[in-house]
Design an enzyme around this catalytic site. Structure first.
Site, PDB file in Angstrom:
ATOM      1  N   SER A 117      -7.279   4.790   9.334  1.00  0.00           N
ATOM      2  CA  SER A 117      -8.180   4.590   7.954  1.00  0.00           C
ATOM      3  C   SER A 117      -7.400   3.749   7.075  1.00  0.00           C
ATOM      4  CB  SER A 117      -8.180   6.010   7.265  1.00  0.00           C
ATOM      5  OG  SER A 117      -8.665   5.885   6.126  1.00  0.00           O
ATOM      6  N   ASP A 148     -14.875   3.238   7.689  1.00  0.00           N
ATOM      7  CA  ASP A 148     -13.757   4.056   7.330  1.00  0.00           C
ATOM      8  C   ASP A 148     -14.356   4.745   6.094  1.00  0.00           C
ATOM      9  OD1 ASP A 148     -10.911   5.103   6.461  1.00  0.00           O
ATOM     10  OD2 ASP A 148     -11.338   4.288   4.613  1.00  0.00           O
ATOM     11  N   ARG A 179     -14.247  13.232   6.874  1.00  0.00           N
ATOM     12  CA  ARG A 179     -12.801  14.201   6.955  1.00  0.00           C
ATOM     13  C   ARG A 179     -12.676  14.804   5.872  1.00  0.00           C
ATOM     14  NH1 ARG A 179      -8.849   9.288   7.349  1.00  0.00           N
ATOM     15  NH2 ARG A 179      -7.537  11.056   7.612  1.00  0.00           N
ATOM     16  N   HIS A 236       0.902  -1.304  -0.003  1.00  0.00           N
ATOM     17  CA  HIS A 236       0.090   0.116   0.048  1.00  0.00           C
ATOM     18  C   HIS A 236       0.749   0.981  -0.004  1.00  0.00           C
ATOM     19  CE1 HIS A 236      -3.704   2.227   0.692  1.00  0.00           C
ATOM     20  NE2 HIS A 236      -2.965   3.072   1.461  1.00  0.00           N
ATOM     21  N   LYS A 294      -8.271  -1.169   6.756  1.00  0.00           N
ATOM     22  CA  LYS A 294      -8.548  -1.718   5.564  1.00  0.00           C
ATOM     23  C   LYS A 294      -7.481  -2.653   4.922  1.00  0.00           C
ATOM     24  CE  LYS A 294      -8.819   2.443   3.500  1.00  0.00           C
ATOM     25  NZ  LYS A 294      -9.116   3.997   2.946  1.00  0.00           N
TER      26      LYS A 294
HETATM   27  N1  URA Z   1      -5.641   7.147   2.372  1.00  0.00           N
HETATM   28  C1  URA Z   1      -6.468   6.645   3.033  1.00  0.00           C
HETATM   29  O1  URA Z   1      -7.073   5.392   2.762  1.00  0.00           O
HETATM   30  N2  URA Z   1      -6.887   7.161   4.165  1.00  0.00           N
HETATM   31  C2  URA Z   1      -6.258   8.248   4.761  1.00  0.00           C
HETATM   32  O2  URA Z   1      -6.702   8.890   5.617  1.00  0.00           O
HETATM   33  C3  URA Z   1      -5.400   8.832   3.766  1.00  0.00           C
HETATM   34  C4  URA Z   1      -4.906   8.201   2.756  1.00  0.00           C
END
Ligand code: URA
Length: 426
Positions: free
Chosen positions: A183, A161, A168, A82, A187
């Protein structure tokens, strides 16, 4: 328990219990807690932060708001990779196939573009026929066959999220290290691979602008990963200039393929090899030096490109692009920007280049805007280059937009020049 006490505690930097955090997350996801109350709590987190324990509790509560996948159907070690978001970042299209070519299974769910940052799913959707929404069984089947698959984030994964992230974005509460960590990690933990390789972007095109903040986020994500029992490594990589020379969707797929064909070297290649080697070392494939060698060989031998080709084919896409990138969608309009004098490129505001590309149609101003797969920018320079008067600096592309004036001005103003004519005269 009630949300007002929870907001007040975080406002006064009094740590919350795990139960209070779970209560806030579940209450907001179910609709019992309102947007304005959650916004107040998120702002309190932005201002006062969270302890490690609170961040872990928040991550778990968000992970458990939806499905946690069972990867036991995959025939070997699984790793997720990621990146925290950047401009020109096509690393997933290279690292995933390269790691798979070395025997690690990479099942990956990705997102669409976010603000000035591009999204892997938007890039893949520029390939004719490519399906980014697959049932889990088909996704797992492709991973077992090729070692690699990318699909879009399923709605049943981390619904908390999804809802909190949208809030947000609209309330100026994105740039908080514990909130970004929770966040992303919720995931990743819901994907439930054996290992996590995290690439924290740092610089003018990233959410983390300083090395200190990027390292803080990287360390926090590693601690949360460890606490969840995952093998996890986070490295910080540069996003002070775009990664590679292409920013957009189809043109980034083209650049990724050309790199896998062995035609491209430079910063993009170095970052991809470094990420792949770290992932392979984490997976126990050898020492870091051995893993660097394996990663380079996966690309130079063409085996990584073969993984990508097979994956594109199984996901319904036109895999002939792996031999002939001109089969990718082509733009109708282009606009070249040339240097008006002899200059040295001192710096670029990468976020601004991302915004210029978005204005051309490569990203979204509003959540439901359609993407122009052909839109984007190809840079003819790297920071530090000296460019002669009239030589090309960059070319802007689009199909939906024939008026380049706004994007061109923004892209030009994103560059800091040193005038070499003036230097020569003094
Ligand atoms: N990517 C995400 O999935 N969440 C965030 O808060 C920032 C970048």
């Amino acid at each position: 328990m009630n949300i007002i006490d929870i907001i007040n505690k975080t406002k006064r930097a009094v740590p919350l219990s795990d139960e209070e955090i779970t209560y806030a997350v579940n209450g907001y996801t179910s609709g019992d807690i309102s947007d304005y109350q959650m916004s107040a709590w998120l702002m309190a987190v932005c201002l006062n932060g969270l302890t490690d324990r609170e961040t872990f509790a928040l991550t778990k509560a968000m992970r458990d708001s939806g499905d946690v996948l069972d990867m036991s159907c995959i025939n070997g070690i699984t790793a997720d990779k990621h990146s925290t978001g950047g401009v020109g970042d096509k690393t997933s299209l290279i690292v995933g196939p390269a790691a798979a070519a070395c025997g690690v299974y990479v099942p990956k769910m990705s997102g669409k573009g976010l603000g000035h940052t591009g999204g892997t799913i938007d890039k893949l959707e520029s390939i004719s026929g490519f399906r980014t929404e697959l049932p889990f069984t088909e996704f797992a089947d492709i991973v077992n066959k090729t070692g690699f698959s990318i699909i879009s984030q399923s709605d049943t994964l981390c619904p908390a999220d999804k809802k909190i992230y949208a809030l947000r974005s609209a309330t100026g509460t994105v740039d908080s290290i514990p909130l970004i960590c929770a966040s992303i990690m919720s995931k990743k933990l819901a994907m439930n691979t054996d290992m996590l390789m995290l690439d924290v972007k740092c610089g003018s095109g990233a959410f983390m602008k300083t090395n200190l903040d990027a390292r803080r986020l990287a360390d926090l994500m590693e601690r949360v990963g460890d606490a969840a029992g995952k093998k996890c490594r986070a490295i910080v990589t540069d996003m002070d200039s775009p990664l590679g020379s292409c920013i957009g969707n189809a043109i980034e797929v083209k650049e990724a393929i050309e790199l896998l064909q062995g035609k491209e070297k430079g910063k993009l290649y170095d970052v991809c090899i470094e990420l792949t080697a770290n992932l392979l070392e984490l997976a126990g494939k050898g020492t870091f030096g051995e893993c660097m060698h394996m990663a380079e060989e996966a690309v130079s031998s063409g085996r990584a490109l073969e993984v990508l080709r097979k994956t594109i084919e199984l996901q319904g896409g036109d895999c002939r692009i792996c031999d002939d990138v001109s089969l990718l969608p082509q733009p109708r309009f282009s606009h070249e920007i040339r240097a008006s004098r002899d200059v040295e490129i001192v710096a670029v505001n990468t976020e601004e280049l991302g915004m210029a590309s978005l204005l051309l149609g490569a990203g979204r101003l509003k959540k439901d805007d359609a993407i122009d797969p052909t839109a984007g920018i190809v840079l003819d320079f790297e920071v530090g280059d000296k460019i002669s008067m009239d030589a090309p600096l960059m070319t802007l592309y689009s199909t939906n937009c024939s008026d380049f004036s706004e994007a061109a001005l923004r892209a030009y103003n994103a560059i800091t020049f040193r005038d070499l004519t003036a230097t020569a005269l003094t």
